[in-house]
Design an enzyme around this catalytic site. Structure first.
Site, PDB file in Angstrom:
ATOM      1  N   ASP A   6      45.673  26.820 103.645  1.00  0.00           N
ATOM      2  CA  ASP A   6      45.265  25.605 102.942  1.00  0.00           C
ATOM      3  C   ASP A   6      43.972  25.145 103.615  1.00  0.00           C
ATOM      4  O   ASP A   6      43.994  24.616 104.730  1.00  0.00           O
ATOM      5  CB  ASP A   6      46.374  24.550 103.053  1.00  0.00           C
ATOM      6  CG  ASP A   6      45.951  23.190 102.493  1.00  0.00           C
ATOM      7  OD1 ASP A   6      44.833  23.072 101.972  1.00  0.00           O
ATOM      8  OD2 ASP A   6      46.763  22.246 102.596  1.00  0.00           O
ATOM      9  N   LYS A  68      34.452  20.433 102.473  1.00  0.00           N
ATOM     10  CA  LYS A  68      34.979  20.896 101.184  1.00  0.00           C
ATOM     11  C   LYS A  68      34.405  20.129  99.991  1.00  0.00           C
ATOM     12  O   LYS A  68      34.268  20.687  98.904  1.00  0.00           O
ATOM     13  CB  LYS A  68      36.500  20.749 101.220  1.00  0.00           C
ATOM     14  CG  LYS A  68      37.229  21.337 100.042  1.00  0.00           C
ATOM     15  CD  LYS A  68      38.720  21.321 100.353  1.00  0.00           C
ATOM     16  CE  LYS A  68      39.578  21.569  99.162  1.00  0.00           C
ATOM     17  NZ  LYS A  68      41.004  21.492  99.534  1.00  0.00           N
ATOM     18  N   GLU A 145      46.013  24.503  94.381  1.00  0.00           N
ATOM     19  CA  GLU A 145      46.867  23.752  95.315  1.00  0.00           C
ATOM     20  C   GLU A 145      48.156  23.219  94.679  1.00  0.00           C
ATOM     21  O   GLU A 145      49.232  23.377  95.266  1.00  0.00           O
ATOM     22  CB  GLU A 145      46.053  22.632  95.970  1.00  0.00           C
ATOM     23  CG  GLU A 145      45.061  23.214  96.973  1.00  0.00           C
ATOM     24  CD  GLU A 145      43.964  22.259  97.414  1.00  0.00           C
ATOM     25  OE1 GLU A 145      44.051  21.052  97.109  1.00  0.00           O
ATOM     26  OE2 GLU A 145      43.013  22.727  98.053  1.00  0.00           O
ATOM     27  N   ASP A 167      49.286  15.147  94.406  1.00  0.00           N
ATOM     28  CA  ASP A 167      48.696  15.574  95.678  1.00  0.00           C
ATOM     29  C   ASP A 167      47.525  14.657  96.018  1.00  0.00           C
ATOM     30  O   ASP A 167      46.491  14.690  95.355  1.00  0.00           O
ATOM     31  CB  ASP A 167      48.235  17.039  95.553  1.00  0.00           C
ATOM     32  CG  ASP A 167      47.627  17.578  96.856  1.00  0.00           C
ATOM     33  OD1 ASP A 167      47.445  16.809  97.815  1.00  0.00           O
ATOM     34  OD2 ASP A 167      47.324  18.787  96.906  1.00  0.00           O
TER      35      ASP A 167
HETATM   36  N1  ATP Z   1      51.166   8.696 107.770  1.00  0.00           N
HETATM   37  C1  ATP Z   1      50.050   8.612 107.051  1.00  0.00           C
HETATM   38  N2  ATP Z   1      49.752   7.483 106.371  1.00  0.00           N
HETATM   39  C2  ATP Z   1      48.622   7.378 105.661  1.00  0.00           C
HETATM   40  N3  ATP Z   1      47.707   8.346 105.543  1.00  0.00           N
HETATM   41  C3  ATP Z   1      47.956   9.508 106.186  1.00  0.00           C
HETATM   42  C4  ATP Z   1      49.121   9.707 106.969  1.00  0.00           C
HETATM   43  N4  ATP Z   1      49.080  10.963 107.490  1.00  0.00           N
HETATM   44  C5  ATP Z   1      47.933  11.500 107.062  1.00  0.00           C
HETATM   45  N5  ATP Z   1      47.254  10.637 106.280  1.00  0.00           N
HETATM   46  C6  ATP Z   1      45.953  10.843 105.635  1.00  0.00           C
HETATM   47  O1  ATP Z   1      46.026  12.008 104.834  1.00  0.00           O
HETATM   48  C7  ATP Z   1      44.725  12.583 104.734  1.00  0.00           C
HETATM   49  C8  ATP Z   1      44.817  14.061 105.020  1.00  0.00           C
HETATM   50  O2  ATP Z   1      45.721  14.629 104.145  1.00  0.00           O
HETATM   51  P1  ATP Z   1      45.748  16.197 103.916  1.00  0.00           P
HETATM   52  O3  ATP Z   1      45.765  16.889 105.231  1.00  0.00           O
HETATM   53  O4  ATP Z   1      46.821  16.455 102.961  1.00  0.00           O
HETATM   54  O5  ATP Z   1      44.317  16.336 103.231  1.00  0.00           O
HETATM   55  P2  ATP Z   1      43.460  17.620 102.917  1.00  0.00           P
HETATM   56  O6  ATP Z   1      44.366  18.683 102.427  1.00  0.00           O
HETATM   57  O7  ATP Z   1      42.589  17.927 104.071  1.00  0.00           O
HETATM   58  O8  ATP Z   1      42.537  17.071 101.758  1.00  0.00           O
HETATM   59  P3  ATP Z   1      42.315  17.642 100.274  1.00  0.00           P
HETATM   60  O9  ATP Z   1      43.663  18.046  99.781  1.00  0.00           O
HETATM   61  O10 ATP Z   1      41.737  16.449  99.585  1.00  0.00           O
HETATM   62  O11 ATP Z   1      41.378  18.776 100.446  1.00  0.00           O
HETATM   63  C9  ATP Z   1      43.840  11.889 105.749  1.00  0.00           C
HETATM   64  O12 ATP Z   1      42.999  10.968 105.075  1.00  0.00           O
HETATM   65  C10 ATP Z   1      44.848  11.145 106.634  1.00  0.00           C
HETATM   66  O13 ATP Z   1      44.321   9.959 107.177  1.00  0.00           O
HETATM   67 MG    MG Z   2      45.179  19.243 100.544  1.00  0.00          MG
END
Ligand code: ATP
Ligand code: MG
Length: 500
Positions: A6, A68, A145, A167
């Site tokens: 991912d 990204k 995704e 998502d």
């Molecule tokens: N407990 C939580 N409460 C609120 N926000 C959270 C929590 N844990 C993580 N996040 C937020 O989730 C986001 C990251 O999520 P994730 O890792 O799913 O994203 P990503 O896969 O990198 O992004 P995308 O899917 O948009 O490419 C960050 O903005 C982070 O601050």
């Molecule tokens: Mg993601």
């Protein structure tokens, strides 16, 4: 061994199938996720992940985040005397994943499945594929995704038939309606936004903090990049805290100074306040869910279950908004809410499941996706003519009849386009161009030219033009491997950087 990756806006991670079950690969720091952050050091080394994230304040000019969101765009990030494309930066993150995965699993890893957002257009997919190859992977498949999230829940257990996958990650919101029956997944409708995500919440909360500080001290910290970086980082932490507690405090000592001495930033935020700060995003989310529902003429009570993916779905008001919107749209139907798989990990788990299917470790499943953009050609006025509309389930084939615009025209140029660049549906990406020649002399409008678009199960698009009067056929396959041979790409591949 094939691993599933991912490659996220904020965080990246990988998983593999161990004894028939997906398992997250742990990085060298013992963590399950690796921040998608790159930091260049003065020598030829580059920090990736937590180490790079820690440099964000002290060395922000050499630190790159949210790569990204720029994938597929023709931009460069200047760092010192060099500059890097989003593809090269993503490749560095993927190389990091490759290195720690090989260490963890104790074997060389070559094959990978990489996930991409459903809304990614062809350019963005090609860019991801390039990054994978540049990192030394053989990319077997780019998997959407939301499908990955559905695979993680659906394979190996009984899921209800009609699913909403919600998502919300760092950079984007993806909404997908799917049905699932006996190992067959079918995407029915997709929606979302590239401007709703955790980063937007962090910025909104930072703006509030800046405002409070300005009210108190009449100093605008936004003009001070180091202070602003610190506030952003603390705002993200505060936001995460507020998912489990009702109140939190941002305290940053010595954030600035006046002639009277140092000033500390000290702002308390309640969950209620945070919810009002992100309220406009919640309202948009509600609208986007409704729009996605309306794309498909659903009976009320059609929906059975909701799958939550992405770290931002841990925010209680996000979950509440989604569930209440679905309940309103779904009438009396009963809804199951699934969140027993960690929302940060569900996409990587799904990628590993597909990897397991491809390697023969898991049972075969089938999934049918829909096109995320309009596909068509340019006419002689430069207008876009849709041949396969957005939302069409594939494999599919559509044909349109064209003719010439001028008398005695001997050839036509077929310029294949895809709608949607950076979320703008009226901007187009060029996917290829070819000529159909030797058209017999005739008056404008007389020749009959069939243009046929087809997309197969492997997402390869074929475009052909047939001169029905003579039977002449011209074809192109838009599988997008042509760029592999270009000199520019090979050259860049050689650039050595030491990854830490
Ligand atoms: N407990 C939580 N409460 C609120 N926000 C959270 C929590 N844990 C993580 N996040 C937020 O989730 C986001 C990251 O999520 P994730 O890792 O799913 O994203 P990503 O896969 O990198 O992004 P995308 O899917 O948009 O490419 C960050 O903005 C982070 O601050
Ligand atoms: Mg993601």
């Amino acid at each position: 061994m094939i691993i599933g990756i991912d490659l996220g806006t904020t965080n990246s991670l990988a998983a593999y199938i161990n004894n028939g079950k997906p398992e997250i690969i742990i990085n060298e720091r013992g963590n399950r996720i690796t921040p998608s952050v790159v930091n260049f050091k003065k020598d030829d080394s580059v920090l990736i992940g937590e180490l790079a994230k820690n440099q964000q304040i002290v060395n922000s000019e050499a630190t790159i985040t949210n790569i990204k969101t720029n994938m597929g765009q023709d931009i460069q990030f200047p760092i010192g005397e060099r500059s890097y494309t989003p593809v090269e930066l993503s490749a560095l993150i993927l190389r990091k994943i490759k290195i720690y995965s090989e260490k963890y699993l104790g074997i060389p890893i070559k094959n990978a499945v990489i996930t991409v957002p459903a809304y990614f257009n062809d350019n963005q997919r090609q860019a991801t594929l390039k990054a994978g190859i540049l990192a030394g992977f053989n990319v077997l498949k780019l998997l959407n995704e939301p499908i990955a999230a559905a695979l993680a829940y659906g394979v190996g257990r009984k899921l209800d038939e009609h699913i909403l996958i919600f998502d919300l990650g760092g950079g984007t919101l993806d909404i997908t309606l799917m049905d699932y029956k006996k190992n067959l997944f079918r995407v029915l409708a997709t929606g979302g936004s590239t401007s709703i995500g955790g980063i937007n919440f962090d910025k909104a909360l930072s703006d509030f903090v800046l405002h409070e500080f300005q009210k108190q001290y009449s100093i605008n910290l936004k003009e001070d990049p180091i202070a602003y970086q610190q506030i952003l980082i603390h705002a993200e932490k505060a936001k995460i805290d507020l998912s489990s507690v009702e109140e939190t405090r941002i305290f940053i000592p010595y954030i600035t100074a006046t002639e009277k001495g140092p000033i500390h930033l000290d702002v308390t935020i309640t969950r209620n306040k945070f919810e009002s700060i992100i309220n406009e995003y919640l309202k948009s989310t509600e609208k986007l869910i409704e729009e996605t529902f309306n794309q498909f003429k659903l009976n009320s009570s059609w929906m059975n279950s909701i799958i939550f993916a992405g770290g931002s779905t841990r925010i209680p008001s996000v979950e509440r908004t989604v569930v209440s919107t679905i309940k309103r749209l779904n009438g009396k139907g009963k809804i199951n809410v699934y969140h027993d798989i960690n929302p940060d990990e569900v996409v990587a788990e799904g990628a590993a499941i597909l990897a397991g299917i491809l390697s023969g470790e898991l049972e075969e499943i089938e999934f049918y996706d829909i096109t995320s953009h309009d596909l068509g050609i340019e006419d002689n006025n430069g207008s876009f003519i849709t041949i396969i509309p957005k939302g069409t389930s594939y494999p599919c084939e559509n044909v349109k009849l064209f003719t010439t615009a001028e008398d005695n025209q001997e050839e036509v140029i077929i310029h294949v386009l895809q709608s949607g660049v950076n979320g703008n549906e009226r901007e187009y990406v060029s996917l290829g161009k070819f000529r159909l020649s030797n058209i017999a002399h005739a008056k404008a409008g007389e020749p009959n030219i069939d243009v046929r678009f087809s997309i197969d199960r492997h997402e390869i698009m074929n475009v052909s033009a047939v001169n029905l009067d003579t039977g002449t056929i011209k074809k192109v396959s838009i599988s997008g491997k042509d760029w592999l041979l270009t000199g520019d790409f090979r050259e860049r591949r050689g650039r050595g950087l030491k990854i830490i």
